[in-house]
Design a protein around this motif. Structure first.
Motif, PDB file in Angstrom:
ATOM      1  N   VAL A 109      -7.824  -3.253  13.218  1.00 22.84           N
ATOM      2  CA  VAL A 109      -8.577  -2.644  12.116  1.00 22.84           C
ATOM      3  C   VAL A 109      -7.715  -1.533  11.534  1.00 22.84           C
ATOM      4  O   VAL A 109      -7.257  -0.644  12.275  1.00 22.84           O
ATOM      5  N   ILE A 110      -7.496  -1.574  10.233  1.00 18.73           N
ATOM      6  CA  ILE A 110      -6.610  -0.578   9.618  1.00 18.73           C
ATOM      7  C   ILE A 110      -7.396   0.314   8.652  1.00 18.73           C
ATOM      8  O   ILE A 110      -8.227  -0.171   7.887  1.00 18.73           O
ATOM      9  N   VAL A 111      -7.128   1.628   8.750  1.00 16.85           N
ATOM     10  CA  VAL A 111      -7.644   2.543   7.734  1.00 16.85           C
ATOM     11  C   VAL A 111      -6.619   2.549   6.608  1.00 16.85           C
ATOM     12  O   VAL A 111      -5.544   3.127   6.728  1.00 16.85           O
ATOM     13  N   SER A 112      -6.964   1.854   5.539  1.00 17.57           N
ATOM     14  CA  SER A 112      -6.123   1.805   4.347  1.00 17.57           C
ATOM     15  C   SER A 112      -6.618   2.877   3.389  1.00 17.57           C
ATOM     16  O   SER A 112      -7.060   3.946   3.840  1.00 17.57           O
ATOM     17  N   SER A 113      -6.577   2.642   2.113  1.00 15.10           N
ATOM     18  CA  SER A 113      -7.042   3.641   1.156  1.00 15.10           C
ATOM     19  C   SER A 113      -7.489   2.971  -0.126  1.00 15.10           C
ATOM     20  O   SER A 113      -6.892   1.979  -0.562  1.00 15.10           O
ATOM     21  N   MET A 114      -8.522   3.551  -0.728  1.00 17.23           N
ATOM     22  CA  MET A 114      -8.851   3.146  -2.078  1.00 17.23           C
ATOM     23  C   MET A 114      -7.593   3.340  -2.940  1.00 17.23           C
ATOM     24  O   MET A 114      -6.882   4.331  -2.765  1.00 17.23           O
ATOM     25  N   GLY A 115      -7.310   2.409  -3.807  1.00 20.17           N
ATOM     26  CA  GLY A 115      -6.089   2.470  -4.612  1.00 20.17           C
ATOM     27  C   GLY A 115      -5.016   1.523  -4.091  1.00 20.17           C
ATOM     28  O   GLY A 115      -4.076   1.193  -4.800  1.00 20.17           O
ATOM     29  N   ALA A 116      -5.158   1.074  -2.829  1.00 20.96           N
ATOM     30  CA  ALA A 116      -4.158   0.164  -2.261  1.00 20.96           C
ATOM     31  C   ALA A 116      -4.290  -1.240  -2.850  1.00 20.96           C
ATOM     32  O   ALA A 116      -3.380  -2.050  -2.720  1.00 20.96           O
ATOM     33  N   ALA A 117      -5.422  -1.523  -3.492  1.00 23.47           N
ATOM     34  CA  ALA A 117      -5.594  -2.847  -4.105  1.00 23.47           C
ATOM     35  C   ALA A 117      -4.702  -3.013  -5.327  1.00 23.47           C
ATOM     36  O   ALA A 117      -4.299  -4.127  -5.659  1.00 23.47           O
ATOM     37  N   ASP A 118      -4.417  -1.916  -6.017  1.00 22.56           N
ATOM     38  CA  ASP A 118      -3.578  -2.002  -7.221  1.00 22.56           C
ATOM     39  C   ASP A 118      -2.698  -0.762  -7.332  1.00 22.56           C
ATOM     40  O   ASP A 118      -2.899   0.091  -8.207  1.00 22.56           O
ATOM     41  N   PRO A 119      -1.717  -0.652  -6.434  1.00 21.75           N
ATOM     42  CA  PRO A 119      -0.836   0.519  -6.458  1.00 21.75           C
ATOM     43  C   PRO A 119       0.068   0.495  -7.676  1.00 21.75           C
ATOM     44  O   PRO A 119       0.332  -0.585  -8.226  1.00 21.75           O
ATOM     45  N   PRO A 120       0.555   1.658  -8.130  1.00 18.13           N
ATOM     46  CA  PRO A 120       1.508   1.655  -9.242  1.00 18.13           C
ATOM     47  C   PRO A 120       2.772   0.899  -8.842  1.00 18.13           C
ATOM     48  O   PRO A 120       3.221   1.000  -7.697  1.00 18.13           O
ATOM     49  N   ALA A 121       3.316   0.126  -9.764  1.00 13.10           N
ATOM     50  CA  ALA A 121       4.500  -0.687  -9.450  1.00 13.10           C
ATOM     51  C   ALA A 121       5.679   0.193  -9.072  1.00 13.10           C
ATOM     52  O   ALA A 121       6.494  -0.155  -8.221  1.00 13.10           O
ATOM     53  N   GLU A 122       5.776   1.333  -9.713  1.00 10.50           N
ATOM     54  CA  GLU A 122       6.843   2.289  -9.377  1.00 10.50           C
ATOM     55  C   GLU A 122       6.400   3.677  -9.805  1.00 10.50           C
ATOM     56  O   GLU A 122       5.405   3.833 -10.533  1.00 10.50           O
ATOM     57  N   GLY A 123       7.118   4.699  -9.345  1.00 12.48           N
ATOM     58  CA  GLY A 123       6.828   6.077  -9.747  1.00 12.48           C
ATOM     59  C   GLY A 123       5.573   6.606  -9.068  1.00 12.48           C
ATOM     60  O   GLY A 123       5.131   6.099  -8.040  1.00 12.48           O
ATOM     61  N   GLY A 124       5.000   7.654  -9.664  1.00 13.64           N
ATOM     62  CA  GLY A 124       3.812   8.260  -9.067  1.00 13.64           C
ATOM     63  C   GLY A 124       4.161   9.202  -7.939  1.00 13.64           C
ATOM     64  O   GLY A 124       3.290   9.618  -7.177  1.00 13.64           O
TER      65      GLY A 124
END
Ligand SMILES: NC(=O)c1ccc[n+]([C@@H]2O[C@H](COP(=O)([O-])OP(=O)(O)OC[C@H]3O[C@@H](n4cnc5c(N)ncnc54)[C@H](OP(=O)(O)O)[C@@H]3O)[C@@H](O)[C@H]2O)c1
Length: 215
Positions: A109-124
Protein backbone atom coordinates in the motif's frame (compact mmCIF):
# COMPACT_ATOMS: atom_id res chain seq x y z
CA UNK A 1 -7.87 -11.08 10.47
CA UNK A 2 -4.60 -10.18 12.19
CA UNK A 3 -1.64 -9.39 9.97
CA UNK A 4 2.00 -8.31 10.24
CA UNK A 5 2.73 -4.98 8.58
CA UNK A 6 5.98 -3.09 7.93
CA UNK A 7 5.64 0.69 7.69
CA UNK A 8 8.33 2.58 5.75
CA UNK A 9 8.43 6.00 7.37
CA UNK A 10 7.56 4.37 10.68
CA UNK A 11 8.37 7.56 12.61
CA UNK A 12 6.74 9.92 10.14
CA UNK A 13 3.55 11.70 11.11
CA UNK A 14 1.29 9.31 9.22
CA UNK A 15 3.54 6.35 10.07
CA UNK A 16 3.19 6.87 13.82
CA UNK A 17 -0.59 7.33 13.61
CA UNK A 18 -0.94 4.23 11.45
CA UNK A 19 1.37 2.12 13.64
CA UNK A 20 -0.57 3.01 16.79
CA UNK A 21 -3.91 2.28 15.10
CA UNK A 22 -2.81 -1.09 13.72
CA UNK A 23 -1.41 -2.17 17.10
CA UNK A 24 -4.70 -1.16 18.77
CA UNK A 25 -6.51 -3.30 16.18
CA UNK A 26 -4.41 -6.33 17.16
CA UNK A 27 -1.94 -6.38 14.27
CA UNK A 28 1.83 -6.76 14.55
CA UNK A 29 3.74 -3.75 13.26
CA UNK A 30 7.35 -3.13 12.26
CA UNK A 31 8.34 0.50 11.90
CA UNK A 32 11.23 1.15 9.52
CA UNK A 33 13.42 4.03 10.72
CA UNK A 34 16.90 5.27 9.85
CA UNK A 35 17.60 7.06 13.15
CA UNK A 36 18.01 4.89 16.28
CA UNK A 37 16.97 7.86 18.47
CA UNK A 38 13.41 7.19 17.27
CA UNK A 39 13.29 3.62 18.64
CA UNK A 40 11.78 4.58 22.02
CA UNK A 41 8.87 6.43 20.40
CA UNK A 42 7.99 3.30 18.45
CA UNK A 43 8.31 0.99 21.47
CA UNK A 44 5.98 3.36 23.36
CA UNK A 45 3.13 2.63 20.90
CA UNK A 46 3.86 -1.09 20.57
CA UNK A 47 5.63 -0.91 17.20
CA UNK A 48 8.86 -2.88 16.70
CA UNK A 49 11.55 -0.58 15.27
CA UNK A 50 13.74 -1.85 12.42
CA UNK A 51 16.72 0.17 11.25
CA UNK A 52 16.63 0.66 7.50
CA UNK A 53 17.65 3.59 5.32
CA UNK A 54 15.69 3.49 2.09
CA UNK A 55 18.25 5.66 0.31
CA UNK A 56 21.60 4.58 1.77
CA UNK A 57 20.93 0.82 2.01
CA UNK A 58 21.23 -1.11 -1.25
CA UNK A 59 18.87 -3.91 -0.28
CA UNK A 60 16.13 -3.54 2.33
CA UNK A 61 14.69 -7.06 1.99
CA UNK A 62 15.93 -8.27 5.36
CA UNK A 63 14.16 -5.38 7.11
CA UNK A 64 10.74 -6.54 5.90
CA UNK A 65 11.23 -10.32 5.62
CA UNK A 66 8.26 -12.28 6.93
CA UNK A 67 5.58 -9.57 6.99
CA UNK A 68 2.23 -9.89 5.20
CA UNK A 69 2.12 -6.32 3.90
CA UNK A 70 4.23 -3.21 3.50
CA UNK A 71 3.07 0.41 3.61
CA UNK A 72 5.16 3.16 2.02
CA UNK A 73 4.45 6.24 4.16
CA UNK A 74 7.95 7.70 3.90
CA UNK A 75 9.02 10.75 1.99
CA UNK A 76 11.84 13.21 1.52
CA UNK A 77 9.69 15.97 3.00
CA UNK A 78 8.72 19.49 2.01
CA UNK A 79 12.14 21.06 2.56
CA UNK A 80 14.05 18.63 0.33
CA UNK A 81 15.38 19.40 -3.13
CA UNK A 82 14.94 17.81 -6.53
CA UNK A 83 17.58 15.13 -5.98
CA UNK A 84 15.89 13.61 -2.93
CA UNK A 85 12.53 13.49 -4.72
CA UNK A 86 14.31 11.06 -7.02
CA UNK A 87 16.30 9.11 -4.42
CA UNK A 88 13.58 8.92 -1.74
CA UNK A 89 10.08 9.56 -3.08
CA UNK A 90 10.81 7.44 -6.18
CA UNK A 91 13.94 5.45 -5.32
CA UNK A 92 12.83 4.53 -1.79
CA UNK A 93 9.40 3.39 -2.97
CA UNK A 94 10.97 1.28 -5.71
CA UNK A 95 13.47 -0.25 -3.28
CA UNK A 96 10.55 -1.33 -1.10
CA UNK A 97 8.84 -2.85 -4.17
CA UNK A 98 12.00 -4.85 -4.90
CA UNK A 99 12.19 -5.96 -1.25
CA UNK A 100 8.55 -7.10 -1.28
CA UNK A 101 9.11 -9.10 -4.44
CA UNK A 102 12.36 -10.61 -3.18
CA UNK A 103 10.75 -11.71 0.09
CA UNK A 104 7.44 -12.91 -1.37
CA UNK A 105 5.34 -10.22 0.33
CA UNK A 106 2.21 -9.87 -1.78
CA UNK A 107 0.63 -6.72 -0.45
CA UNK A 108 1.93 -3.14 -0.93
CA UNK A 109 0.00 0.00 0.00
CA UNK A 110 1.57 3.29 -1.05
CA UNK A 111 0.87 6.80 0.20
CA UNK A 112 1.00 8.70 -3.07
CA UNK A 113 -0.34 12.22 -3.54
CA UNK A 114 -3.13 14.08 -5.19
CA UNK A 115 -1.59 15.48 -8.38
CA UNK A 116 0.29 12.25 -9.16
CA UNK A 117 -2.39 11.36 -11.72
CA UNK A 118 -1.30 14.22 -13.98
CA UNK A 119 2.11 15.56 -12.97
CA UNK A 120 3.68 18.40 -14.97
CA UNK A 121 5.72 16.98 -17.85
CA UNK A 122 8.67 19.12 -16.83
CA UNK A 123 9.56 22.07 -14.59
CA UNK A 124 7.60 23.05 -11.50
CA UNK A 125 10.82 23.02 -9.45
CA UNK A 126 10.91 20.63 -6.50
CA UNK A 127 7.13 20.24 -6.36
CA UNK A 128 6.96 19.31 -10.03
CA UNK A 129 9.74 16.78 -9.45
CA UNK A 130 7.88 15.48 -6.39
CA UNK A 131 4.72 14.82 -8.40
CA UNK A 132 6.71 13.16 -11.20
CA UNK A 133 8.47 10.98 -8.59
CA UNK A 134 5.15 10.04 -6.99
CA UNK A 135 3.65 9.23 -10.42
CA UNK A 136 6.66 7.11 -11.40
CA UNK A 137 6.57 5.22 -8.09
CA UNK A 138 2.86 4.51 -8.59
CA UNK A 139 3.53 3.23 -12.13
CA UNK A 140 6.34 0.98 -10.89
CA UNK A 141 4.01 -0.46 -8.26
CA UNK A 142 1.24 -1.14 -10.79
CA UNK A 143 3.78 -2.89 -13.04
CA UNK A 144 5.33 -4.87 -10.16
CA UNK A 145 2.70 -7.60 -10.08
CA UNK A 146 2.17 -7.00 -6.34
CA UNK A 147 -1.29 -6.66 -4.79
CA UNK A 148 -1.21 -2.89 -4.66
CA UNK A 149 -3.40 -0.06 -3.43
CA UNK A 150 -2.46 3.53 -4.33
CA UNK A 151 -3.80 6.15 -1.92
CA UNK A 152 -3.56 9.77 -3.11
CA UNK A 153 -4.45 12.18 -0.30
CA UNK A 154 -4.97 15.90 -0.70
CA UNK A 155 -3.12 18.43 1.45
CA UNK A 156 -2.35 16.82 4.82
CA UNK A 157 -3.22 18.53 8.12
CA UNK A 158 -2.64 17.69 11.76
CA UNK A 159 -6.30 18.26 12.67
CA UNK A 160 -8.04 15.62 14.79
CA UNK A 161 -9.61 12.72 12.92
CA UNK A 162 -13.19 13.06 11.73
CA UNK A 163 -13.67 9.43 10.67
CA UNK A 164 -15.33 10.69 7.49
CA UNK A 165 -13.80 11.03 4.04
CA UNK A 166 -14.46 11.34 0.34
CA UNK A 167 -12.74 8.77 -1.85
CA UNK A 168 -12.83 8.56 -5.62
CA UNK A 169 -10.72 8.16 -8.76
CA UNK A 170 -10.77 11.98 -9.02
CA UNK A 171 -12.06 14.30 -6.28
CA UNK A 172 -11.85 18.05 -5.66
CA UNK A 173 -8.53 19.40 -4.39
CA UNK A 174 -8.94 19.70 -0.58
CA UNK A 175 -7.39 18.88 2.77
CA UNK A 176 -7.50 15.73 4.86
CA UNK A 177 -6.17 15.10 8.39
CA UNK A 178 -3.25 12.68 8.59
CA UNK A 179 -5.22 10.77 11.24
CA UNK A 180 -8.00 10.07 8.72
CA UNK A 181 -5.42 9.01 6.12
CA UNK A 182 -3.98 6.59 8.68
CA UNK A 183 -7.46 5.17 9.37
CA UNK A 184 -8.05 4.70 5.63
CA UNK A 185 -4.69 2.90 5.28
CA UNK A 186 -5.55 0.60 8.21
CA UNK A 187 -8.92 -0.21 6.63
CA UNK A 188 -7.38 -0.78 3.20
CA UNK A 189 -4.84 -3.28 4.56
CA UNK A 190 -7.62 -5.70 5.55
CA UNK A 191 -9.96 -5.01 2.61
CA UNK A 192 -9.22 -7.30 -0.37
CA UNK A 193 -11.61 -5.26 -2.52
CA UNK A 194 -9.02 -2.45 -2.52
CA UNK A 195 -6.37 -4.57 -4.26
CA UNK A 196 -5.59 -3.03 -7.65
CA UNK A 197 -7.34 0.25 -6.75
CA UNK A 198 -5.98 3.79 -7.09
CA UNK A 199 -7.94 6.58 -5.44
CA UNK A 200 -7.79 10.17 -4.25
CA UNK A 201 -8.74 10.98 -0.66
CA UNK A 202 -9.99 14.15 1.04
CA UNK A 203 -12.17 14.95 4.04
CA UNK A 204 -15.83 14.23 3.40
CA UNK A 205 -19.10 12.91 4.74
CA UNK A 206 -18.78 9.14 4.30
CA UNK A 207 -17.67 6.99 7.25
CA UNK A 208 -14.25 5.52 6.44
CA UNK A 209 -15.42 1.90 6.63
CA UNK A 210 -18.23 2.55 4.15
CA UNK A 211 -15.97 4.53 1.79
CA UNK A 212 -13.36 1.77 1.70
CA UNK A 213 -15.95 -0.99 1.34
CA UNK A 214 -17.44 0.83 -1.66
CA UNK A 215 -14.18 0.76 -3.66
N1 LIG B 1 2.36 17.00 2.98
C1 LIG B 1 1.30 16.79 2.22
O1 LIG B 1 0.37 17.63 2.13
C2 LIG B 1 1.18 15.49 1.46
C3 LIG B 1 0.11 15.33 0.59
C4 LIG B 1 -0.05 14.09 -0.05
C5 LIG B 1 0.84 13.06 0.21
N2 LIG B 1 1.90 13.25 1.04
C6 LIG B 1 2.79 12.08 1.31
O2 LIG B 1 2.40 11.54 2.57
C7 LIG B 1 3.47 10.71 3.06
C8 LIG B 1 3.66 10.85 4.56
O3 LIG B 1 3.56 12.18 4.97
P1 LIG B 1 3.99 12.62 6.47
O4 LIG B 1 3.53 14.02 6.65
O5 LIG B 1 3.59 11.55 7.43
O6 LIG B 1 5.58 12.58 6.29
P2 LIG B 1 6.75 12.86 7.33
O7 LIG B 1 6.21 13.13 8.70
O8 LIG B 1 7.66 13.86 6.69
O9 LIG B 1 7.49 11.45 7.37
C9 LIG B 1 8.35 11.02 6.38
C10 LIG B 1 9.17 9.88 6.92
O10 LIG B 1 10.04 9.40 5.89
C11 LIG B 1 11.26 9.07 6.52
N3 LIG B 1 12.40 9.03 5.61
C12 LIG B 1 12.94 10.06 4.91
N4 LIG B 1 14.04 9.64 4.26
C13 LIG B 1 14.20 8.32 4.57
C14 LIG B 1 15.16 7.33 4.23
N5 LIG B 1 16.20 7.58 3.42
N6 LIG B 1 15.00 6.07 4.73
C15 LIG B 1 13.96 5.78 5.55
N7 LIG B 1 13.03 6.68 5.93
C16 LIG B 1 13.16 7.94 5.44
C17 LIG B 1 11.45 10.15 7.56
O11 LIG B 1 12.40 9.72 8.51
P3 LIG B 1 13.45 10.73 9.25
O12 LIG B 1 12.79 11.14 10.53
O13 LIG B 1 14.65 9.88 9.44
O14 LIG B 1 13.69 11.89 8.29
C18 LIG B 1 10.03 10.26 8.11
O15 LIG B 1 9.82 9.33 9.14
C19 LIG B 1 4.69 11.05 2.21
O16 LIG B 1 4.88 10.02 1.26
C20 LIG B 1 4.26 12.34 1.50
O17 LIG B 1 4.92 12.48 0.26
C21 LIG B 1 2.08 14.45 1.67
Amino acid sequence: MEIEVAIAGGHGKIGLLLGKLLVEQGHTVLGLIRNPDQEDDLHAIGVEPVLCDLEADDDVGEAVAGVDAVVFAAGAGAGSGVERKRTMDLGGAVKLIEAAREKGIGRYVIVSSMGAADPPAEGGDAFGEYLRAKAAADRALVESGLDYTIVRPGMLTDEPPTGRVEIGSRVERAEVPRADVAAVLAAVLVAPNTIGETFELISGETPIGDAVAAL
